[in-house]
Structures are given as structure tokens and as C-alpha cells.
Design a protein around this motif. Structure first.
Motif, PDB file in Angstrom:
ATOM      1  N   ALA A  55      -6.688  19.004  49.257  1.00 17.39           N
ATOM      2  CA  ALA A  55      -5.633  19.687  48.512  1.00 17.39           C
ATOM      3  C   ALA A  55      -5.334  18.896  47.245  1.00 17.39           C
ATOM      4  CB  ALA A  55      -4.376  19.803  49.378  1.00 17.39           C
ATOM      5  N   VAL A  56      -5.377  19.597  46.102  1.00 12.00           N
ATOM      6  CA  VAL A  56      -5.175  18.941  44.796  1.00 12.00           C
ATOM      7  C   VAL A  56      -4.359  19.882  43.905  1.00 12.00           C
ATOM      8  CG1 VAL A  56      -7.342  17.649  44.944  1.00 12.00           C
ATOM      9  CG2 VAL A  56      -7.338  19.959  43.926  1.00 12.00           C
ATOM     10  N   LYS A  57      -4.110  19.429  42.650  1.00 12.07           N
ATOM     11  CA  LYS A  57      -3.482  20.291  41.650  1.00 12.07           C
ATOM     12  C   LYS A  57      -4.571  21.126  40.969  1.00 12.07           C
ATOM     13  CE  LYS A  57       0.261  17.065  40.525  1.00 12.07           C
ATOM     14  NZ  LYS A  57       1.335  17.936  41.043  1.00 12.07           N
ATOM     15  N   SER A  58      -4.350  22.415  40.855  1.00 12.55           N
ATOM     16  CA  SER A  58      -5.393  23.293  40.305  1.00 12.55           C
ATOM     17  C   SER A  58      -5.693  22.933  38.843  1.00 12.55           C
ATOM     18  CB  SER A  58      -4.974  24.762  40.396  1.00 12.55           C
ATOM     19  OG  SER A  58      -3.752  24.971  39.709  1.00 12.55           O
ATOM     20  N   THR A  59      -4.683  22.436  38.141  1.00 14.96           N
ATOM     21  CA  THR A  59      -4.917  22.103  36.726  1.00 14.96           C
ATOM     22  C   THR A  59      -5.904  20.960  36.566  1.00 14.96           C
ATOM     23  OG1 THR A  59      -2.944  20.699  36.855  1.00 14.96           O
ATOM     24  CG2 THR A  59      -2.681  22.899  35.889  1.00 14.96           C
ATOM     25  N   GLU A  60      -6.108  20.194  37.616  1.00 16.04           N
ATOM     26  CA  GLU A  60      -7.022  19.040  37.533  1.00 16.04           C
ATOM     27  C   GLU A  60      -8.421  19.350  38.070  1.00 16.04           C
ATOM     28  OE1 GLU A  60      -3.630  15.572  37.999  1.00 16.04           O
ATOM     29  OE2 GLU A  60      -4.968  15.975  39.681  1.00 16.04           O
ATOM     30  N   VAL A  61      -8.609  20.569  38.549  1.00 14.67           N
ATOM     31  CA  VAL A  61      -9.894  20.893  39.191  1.00 14.67           C
ATOM     32  C   VAL A  61     -10.953  21.184  38.137  1.00 14.67           C
ATOM     33  CG1 VAL A  61     -11.094  22.572  40.633  1.00 14.67           C
ATOM     34  CG2 VAL A  61      -8.823  21.752  41.297  1.00 14.67           C
ATOM     35  N   GLU A  62     -11.985  20.358  38.096  1.00 13.82           N
ATOM     36  CA  GLU A  62     -13.167  20.667  37.287  1.00 13.82           C
ATOM     37  C   GLU A  62     -14.326  19.840  37.820  1.00 13.82           C
ATOM     38  OE1 GLU A  62     -11.663  19.620  33.404  1.00 13.82           O
ATOM     39  OE2 GLU A  62     -12.547  17.620  33.553  1.00 13.82           O
ATOM     40  N   LEU A  63     -15.511  20.229  37.464  1.00 12.66           N
ATOM     41  CA  LEU A  63     -16.705  19.522  37.927  1.00 12.66           C
ATOM     42  C   LEU A  63     -16.620  18.057  37.504  1.00 12.66           C
ATOM     43  CD1 LEU A  63     -19.291  20.189  39.478  1.00 12.66           C
ATOM     44  CD2 LEU A  63     -20.438  20.525  37.272  1.00 12.66           C
ATOM     45  N   HIS A  64     -16.985  17.151  38.414  1.00 15.25           N
ATOM     46  CA  HIS A  64     -17.002  15.698  38.220  1.00 15.25           C
ATOM     47  C   HIS A  64     -15.618  15.057  38.229  1.00 15.25           C
ATOM     48  CE1 HIS A  64     -21.135  16.453  37.545  1.00 15.25           C
ATOM     49  NE2 HIS A  64     -20.975  16.988  36.334  1.00 15.25           N
ATOM     50  N   ALA A  65     -14.539  15.832  38.367  1.00 10.03           N
ATOM     51  CA  ALA A  65     -13.203  15.236  38.466  1.00 10.03           C
ATOM     52  C   ALA A  65     -13.136  14.358  39.702  1.00 10.03           C
ATOM     53  CB  ALA A  65     -12.129  16.322  38.517  1.00 10.03           C
ATOM     54  N   MET A  66     -12.372  13.241  39.591  1.00 12.17           N
ATOM     55  CA  MET A  66     -12.217  12.313  40.717  1.00 12.17           C
ATOM     56  C   MET A  66     -10.765  12.274  41.158  1.00 12.17           C
ATOM     57  SD  MET A  66     -14.646   9.077  39.777  1.00 12.17           S
ATOM     58  CE  MET A  66     -14.168   8.230  41.252  1.00 12.17           C
ATOM     59  N   PHE A  67     -10.568  12.077  42.462  1.00 11.13           N
ATOM     60  CA  PHE A  67      -9.215  12.021  43.027  1.00 11.13           C
ATOM     61  C   PHE A  67      -9.148  10.891  44.039  1.00 11.13           C
ATOM     62  CE2 PHE A  67     -10.161  16.346  41.833  1.00 11.13           C
ATOM     63  CZ  PHE A  67      -9.013  16.806  41.205  1.00 11.13           C
ATOM     64  N   LYS A  68      -7.940  10.382  44.205  1.00 12.03           N
ATOM     65  CA  LYS A  68      -7.720   9.392  45.252  1.00 12.03           C
ATOM     66  C   LYS A  68      -7.079  10.090  46.444  1.00 12.03           C
ATOM     67  CE  LYS A  68      -5.835   4.991  46.507  1.00 12.03           C
ATOM     68  NZ  LYS A  68      -4.787   3.982  46.309  1.00 12.03           N
ATOM     69  N   VAL A  69      -7.663   9.915  47.634  1.00 12.08           N
ATOM     70  CA  VAL A  69      -7.141  10.544  48.850  1.00 12.08           C
ATOM     71  C   VAL A  69      -5.970   9.718  49.359  1.00 12.08           C
ATOM     72  CG1 VAL A  69      -7.668  11.318  51.193  1.00 12.08           C
ATOM     73  CG2 VAL A  69      -9.432  11.455  49.402  1.00 12.08           C
ATOM     74  N   VAL A  70      -4.792  10.347  49.386  1.00 11.13           N
ATOM     75  CA  VAL A  70      -3.564   9.616  49.725  1.00 11.13           C
ATOM     76  C   VAL A  70      -2.999   9.996  51.088  1.00 11.13           C
ATOM     77  CG1 VAL A  70      -2.947   9.254  47.310  1.00 11.13           C
ATOM     78  CG2 VAL A  70      -2.140  11.325  48.510  1.00 11.13           C
ATOM     79  N   GLY A  71      -3.633  10.897  51.773  1.00  8.10           N
ATOM     80  CA  GLY A  71      -3.088  11.259  53.078  1.00  8.10           C
ATOM     81  C   GLY A  71      -3.873  12.409  53.689  1.00  8.10           C
ATOM     82  N   GLU A  72      -3.347  12.949  54.761  1.00  3.74           N
ATOM     83  CA  GLU A  72      -4.072  13.962  55.533  1.00  3.74           C
ATOM     84  C   GLU A  72      -3.090  15.023  56.025  1.00  3.74           C
ATOM     85  OE1 GLU A  72      -7.207  12.618  58.317  1.00  3.74           O
ATOM     86  OE2 GLU A  72      -6.002  13.662  59.836  1.00  3.74           O
ATOM     87  N   ALA A  73      -3.517  16.285  56.005  1.00  5.23           N
ATOM     88  CA  ALA A  73      -2.714  17.387  56.542  1.00  5.23           C
ATOM     89  C   ALA A  73      -3.577  18.146  57.542  1.00  5.23           C
ATOM     90  CB  ALA A  73      -2.257  18.334  55.432  1.00  5.23           C
ATOM     91  N   ALA A  74      -3.158  18.136  58.782  1.00  6.73           N
ATOM     92  CA  ALA A  74      -3.908  18.839  59.821  1.00  6.73           C
ATOM     93  C   ALA A  74      -3.094  20.046  60.285  1.00  6.73           C
ATOM     94  CB  ALA A  74      -4.174  17.908  60.997  1.00  6.73           C
ATOM     95  N   ALA A  75      -3.767  20.987  60.940  1.00  5.53           N
ATOM     96  CA  ALA A  75      -3.030  22.090  61.538  1.00  5.53           C
ATOM     97  C   ALA A  75      -2.044  21.502  62.540  1.00  5.53           C
ATOM     98  CB  ALA A  75      -4.001  23.053  62.233  1.00  5.53           C
TER      99      ALA A  75
END
Lengths: 391, 391
Positions: A55-75
Motif C-alpha cells: 500500500a502506497v500513495k498513488s501520486t508516487e506510483v511509477e516504474l522504478h519508484a522505491m519505497f521503504k516498507v514500514v509495516g504490515e496490514a493483514a486481513a
């Protein structure tokens, strides 16, 4: 004598829709919803991921974009924080989308190393998020009356409707009459036969939503019949089988009037099943069927099932008549509406050879009742006729 | 990935027809006859009158002929003597025809004064007698397998078959998996939803002849799933719902292999429902369904119902596909076979607008699954398509 249609109208005057009762959701399938029910919650109750991914911000979504994973959301277990710029939360199908995120990149489109992900495939425009309430919102309604199918049961479960208001099942009491009858499993005397009508009718009526009480066989005496009517108390519909003709041993008409029957009609211009009587007996409807087994079953299809369905509040009281082409000719019909035992298949329809109303072996082979109007002329192969399916 | 057809074939390899058990005749309707049954008697067991009237010698029957009434034969009580020349016996429908008589003059055709009757109307050629055994004779057979209808139950009653050999009902154990699930009637936490699949599938499978055990919801832990598999012991078919995808919380594949699953296949090229796995688990078949409610129900129709019917020895494992004309166009289909929720009526068929596999509200409105082949081109209004009825 009256027509089948007239008889059915008069029979409907004898019954009324039954009140509601509550059943458990797990028992609701096949019952008739008696009152509207409403969702007690939104579904999904939160914006939910429809895929496994990040899950990320849609404004930041593009090919080769990098993100830091800060947590987890499970069902069943949301991420409590907020997704900030450059951040992602590992998310699984059905999990609440965390605050700050409005896009789920599917896991097949990223490369993960430690806490860092990189988008490696074009993620497209689809956000992979189901908005809160997209299936239904609080107050969404299922309208009564409705025959509840498995799909409705699943939907009511999701709506958290654990108890369901359904129309009470009509209680039908079946009374076979005749000194000649014994129950299956007993040893008949030399002049006796086995009671079959009650078993066939019980199966037919239960299949159509009734609760059936099979009463002891009534002998051809006033006392025995009176006892049977007494045992039938509490039923919505009391059905006698046999004893409704004009023979001296046919006591049903006399005894039923003696116990208070207000007769509605007697005899219908039909085959099989002419001797059929009906009326109001206290709080119940009463129908007297002819004793020939085929007549009794055909009257079950034409009259009893529609009465049961009427009590259940089902609009479609009879299955719609079908049409098929004859694959064998028919002689001219007599003066009564005729429901001929028939076999229908891909090739067309054929009336069974022997239409004697005593022959259960013929009825068991049939899958249709071929309907003929009074004085219907002779018909030839290829003519189109109407029939009522009975399978 | 395999096709729906290939998957069904592999699933059939996992199940076998179940053995017979005995049920009471009154409970036999809707069950599958497992062994041939035979009539234990003739029906009627004697030549029987089909009308109320007078039994006489046919050679003496003519207009204005007179007879002396020497006795009476009622249903259940024969006349013990012999009908001599010039004699008649009062007889009622269903009564044994007395020795010496071979014709019944109906009562409407005679005038009776005291013990004397006179034939007052042309009696015609019809003897009004049902020969012994005209319906069936001892040894007459109902052949298995056969889905028993009410008519069959009536016939078996007349044959005095009080206990009926039927195929044992397949026992299906349903296991919903997921930390996010609670049962209907419970109060879900903010991240939770109500388990709906088990309720919809239970209704669907019971409607098709299974006995369904709904097991407690399994949490997304190895221990919880192992407990669920343990509780499922004794079932013919173990069905898990959810947890069969590739997310890290999808433990079903791992745990089922840990408890001995011999996997048959994993994933079917279809929508909805791609993540579907199956195999052999000890004496049972095991199927892992996807967790989206619509996917689970569609897989129920396409795979579980056929497996149940196969175990019951029903030849027709799926209802025949129907054809209808589109009343709205369809976009080109993707690479997977697609079972679209659709509404069919007299005007034609229309796919529901939203095909998201999470939407139970859409499924509950649908009455058909519109079947599309992989890469089926775009279709326009009026094109004929196939569908599976689901009502």
C-alpha cells in the motif's frame, strides 16, 4: 361441476398467507423471507485491498519508484500508523488499507530487498482497493417475500443477519381412508392393499415447503373418521384421500359436514380426479381427494401444491405450462379437462399408453402432465400441446 | 494452469460413488436409489372393480336384464360366495370382483328395487374391472441409480417396500480460514467481517444432497489449521475457504501438505476463482477454495456440486448449459474462462455491471453464470451465448 381454474380460485379463498416465524440463518435456504431484512453494517466495513502487495500513495506510483516498507496490514489486523511519502505497507487481500495510502501495487510488480521495494513492472491505473460499502451499506435491504437461495443466505451472513424472519411452514394433515388399506411394512390381508397416496403426497408437499403430518389410516366408519378429523386439529390444511365418491362407503362428505365443514364445492370437471370436495373446517382448509393413487397425486400437483405455495406467499403457485410437439397422435378428448400422464424429451411429448388412474407404475415413468381442454379434437404427430412438468 | 473441464476431471478422480444405506420410505424422496428394488406383491392383488356398481356375468349383460342381489363386496371385504346365473353382487370401487362375475355394471346404469336390479341404460362393452397385477406384479423392478421423486415413493409404498436402499449422503466439512472472520450473530472487531461462504456453500451443497458439517473458523496459524483438519476427519470431502492464494498468510497449502495432502492440482485458468487447489487427504478428497465470496460460490457450483453428485451416483453432474441472446454487449474476454454473474429472463441475458468477485449483493441478484471461453471476442446485443442457470 366446475373447471380446474374455478376450483383453484375457490381453494385459494380457503387459505391465507401464514405469519412469520424466525429461523436460524443456517436453516433459511429454501424458506420464504417473510419480512424485509436490512444489513447491520457496511461491506467491506473499510477500504480493503483486493490483492496481495504494497500500500502506497498513488501520486508516487511509477516504474522504478522505491519505497521503504514500514509495516504490515493483514486481513483482520490493520496497520495502525499512517503511510508517509516514500513509504509502503505490506498488505494482504482483505486487509484494511492504511491511512495515507490509496493504491496497492501488487507483489508481482515489485522487487523487494530487505525493507526496500522497487516497482519493476508498470503498475497500471487500477488501485486494487475495494471502497468501504461497495458491496452494501448499513440499511441495504432484501425485500420480502422472496424464496431464499444459497446466494441470499451468503449475503445475509455478510450482512450479519443471524436470525431470519420466514413464513411459517403450512402444516398439512393427510388422512387416508379405507378398510382395504394397511401401511407399508405391514402384512396386508388377502383383500387389502398398501396405502401409497399419503407417502407420495407427503414427499410432494414437503418438497414444496409444507410440514406434513401423516395420520393413522381411517376405517370406513363414522367413528374412525371422526377420530381422524380430531387428530388433524392444528393443521392449516386437512386432506382426506379416498371415500369422497358416491359409494355407500364414502363417508367423508357426511362426516366432514358433521364435524363442521362449510363446503365450498364438490366435483371438478377433470380427469383424473373428478370426485374432489373442499371447504372450510374451523381454522383449517379441507380438501377431499379421490382415492385412486394417480388421481390423488395429480390433484396434489394441481391443487394442494398451489394452496401450500399460496400460504407461503409464493407468487408462482404453479410452474409455468410448457409447450412441446406430439410424437404420437391423441384421440379426441371427452367433456372434462384431462391431465394425461406423459413423457417429454428432446424429441417431443407422448402420452402414456394406459391412462387408468390407478396405475402408479405409469405415473412413475411420466415426467409431464399433458393438458387437454374439454372436447379438444384429435391431434396428430407434430401438433403443439401444453404440459405441466412434474419432475 | 488447467481448464475448468480438466480440473473437474481431476476432481472426479478424487471421489468415488458412496455405499448404500437404508432409509425409511417416508424419508426417501430426493435420495438416490442405490440398489434395484422389487415389488413384493401384485397390484392390484386381485381383479378389482374400478367403479361402484354391480358385479355380474358378462354373458348376461343387456339392456333391461334383471338380477337378484345376493351379497356385497367392499374394498377390504370381499364377497365370499360365487355369483350364479341371474345373480349380482353389490360392489364398490377397489373391491375384489367375486368368483363367477366378470363384469361390473355401474350403479348409474341400473334401477334397484329391494334385492332386484334392472339394467336401465346400455352398459357398453367396458367391464370396469382392473385385472390382478395390471399396475405391477411380484418382482417388478425399479432400477438403480435413480433420483427418487414423490411418484417413486408412492409406487414403492404400493409395492410394500418400507425400507429403501439409498446412496449414503456425502459428508462435506467446510473450513473457513482467516483472522478477519467472525460468525454471524457475533460482534466483529473493527478490522473484521462476517463469515459468509460457509453459509452459502452449506445451503448449496445440502440442496444437492450432501450432509454438511460447518467447522469452527480456522485462524491463520499452523496450529489452528491443523486443528481444523483434525476436526474434519470422517468427512468424504474437506473444503477450505480462503488462505489458498500466495500471500504469506495463506497457510492452507503448507498445512494441508503437512497433514498428508497428495496434491492433484493448483490453480485453474478461470475467473472468478483462480487460486483453487485439490488433492487426496487420507480417505477424503480435499478442495481449497479462494476466499472471495463470489469465487467460493461459483467454485461450489462448478466443482463441489458435481463432486457431491458424483459421490451420489447421479449421472447429470451439472445442469445442462442453456443458450440465450445477449441484451447488452460484452467486451472481449481475457485469457481465462470466465463465469460472469448474469441475469436471464424472457428478453435475453445480461451480464451484471460489476463482476468484482467480492460482491455478494451482485451474486444474489444473478440467476445465471454466463460462460465465456478464453479470448472470446467482444459480443454484441443479439449474439447467442451459453449460461449455467443458478436458481
Amino acid at each position: 361441476m366446475i373447471t380446474v381454474e374455478e376450483a383453484r380460485a375457490l381453494l385459494f379463498d380457503l387459505v391465507a398467507p401464514l405469519p412469520a416465524e424466525t429461523t436460524q440463518l443456517s436453516e433459511a435456504s429454501g424458506r420464504i423471507l417473510a419480512k424485509d431484512v436490512e444489513a447491520t453494517r457496511d461491506q467491506p466495513p473499510f477500504a480493503a485491498s483486493s490483492m496481495d502487495g504494497y500500500a502506497v500513495k498513488s501520486t508516487e506510483v511509477e516504474l522504478h519508484a522505491m519505497f521503504k516498507v514500514v509495516g504490515e496490514a493483514a486481513a483482520g489486523q490493520r496497520f495502525d500508523g499512517t503511510v508517509g511519502p516514500g513509504q509502503a505497507v505490506r498488505i494482504f487481500t482483505g486487509a484494511p488499507v492504511p491511512d495515507g495510502a490509496d493504491f496497492v501495487v501488487i507483489q508481482e510488480d515489485v522487487d523487494r530487498r530487505g525493507d526496500l521495494i522497487t516497482i519493476t513492472d508498470g503498475p497500471g491505473a487500477k488501485a486494487n482497493i475495494r471502497p468501504a460499502g461497495v458491496d452494501f451499506t448499513i440499511g441495504a435491504r432484501i425485500s420480502a417475500p422472496r424464496l431464499l437461495r444459497p446466494e441470499d443466505v451468503a449475503l445475509m451472513a455478510a450482512m450479519n443477519i443471524a436470525s431470519v424472519p420466514v413464513t411459517r411452514k403450512p402444516v398439512v394433515a393427510l388422512i387416508s381412508t379405507g378398510n382395504e388399506l394397511v401401511m407399508p411394512g405391514e402384512m396386508p390381508g388377502p383383500d387389502q392393499i398398501i396405502a401409497s397416496n399419503t407417502f407420495g403426497l407427503k414427499a410432494l408437499l414437503e418438497q414444496n415447503g409444507a410440514h406434513v403430518r401423516v395420520l393413522p389410516i381411517a376405517q370406513d366408519t363414522v367413528t374412525s373418521l371422526e377420530t381422524a378429523f380430531d387428530l388433524a386439529q392444528g393443521a392449516d390444511l386437512v386432506v382426506t384421500i379416498g371415500g369422497a365418491s358416491v359409494g355407500e362407503y364414502d363417508l367423508v362428505a357426511d362426516v366432514s359436514e358433521g364435524v363442521g365443514l362449510e363446503r365450498s364445492f364438490y366435483k371438478i370437471r377433470m380427469r383424473p380426479g373428478k370426485p374432489l370436495m373442499a371447504g372450510r373446517l374451523g381454522d383449517a382448509a379441507m380438501v377431499g381427494l379421490p382415492g385412486n393413487p394417480v388421481s390423488a397425486m395429480v390433484c396434489g400437483y394441481l391443487f394442494l401444491v398451489p394452496m401450500v405455495r399460496r400460504m407461503l406467499r409464493i407468487d408462482q403457485v404453479l410452474p409455468p405450462l410448457q409447450r412441446a410437439r406430439l410424437i404420437a397422435p391423441l384421440a379426441e378428448n371427452g367433456g372434462r379437462e384431462h391431465y394425461m400422464r406423459a413423457i417429454v424429451n428432446h424429441d417431443g411429448i407422448r402420452a402414456c399408453d394406459n391412462q387408468d388412474s390407478a396405475l402408479l407404475s405409469v405415473l412413475a415413468q411420466a415426467n409431464a402432465l399433458l393438458v387437454r381442454q374439454p372436447h379438444d379434437p384429435a391431434r396428430t404427430t407434430g401438433d403443439e400441446v401444453t404440459y405441466l412438468p412434474i419432475q
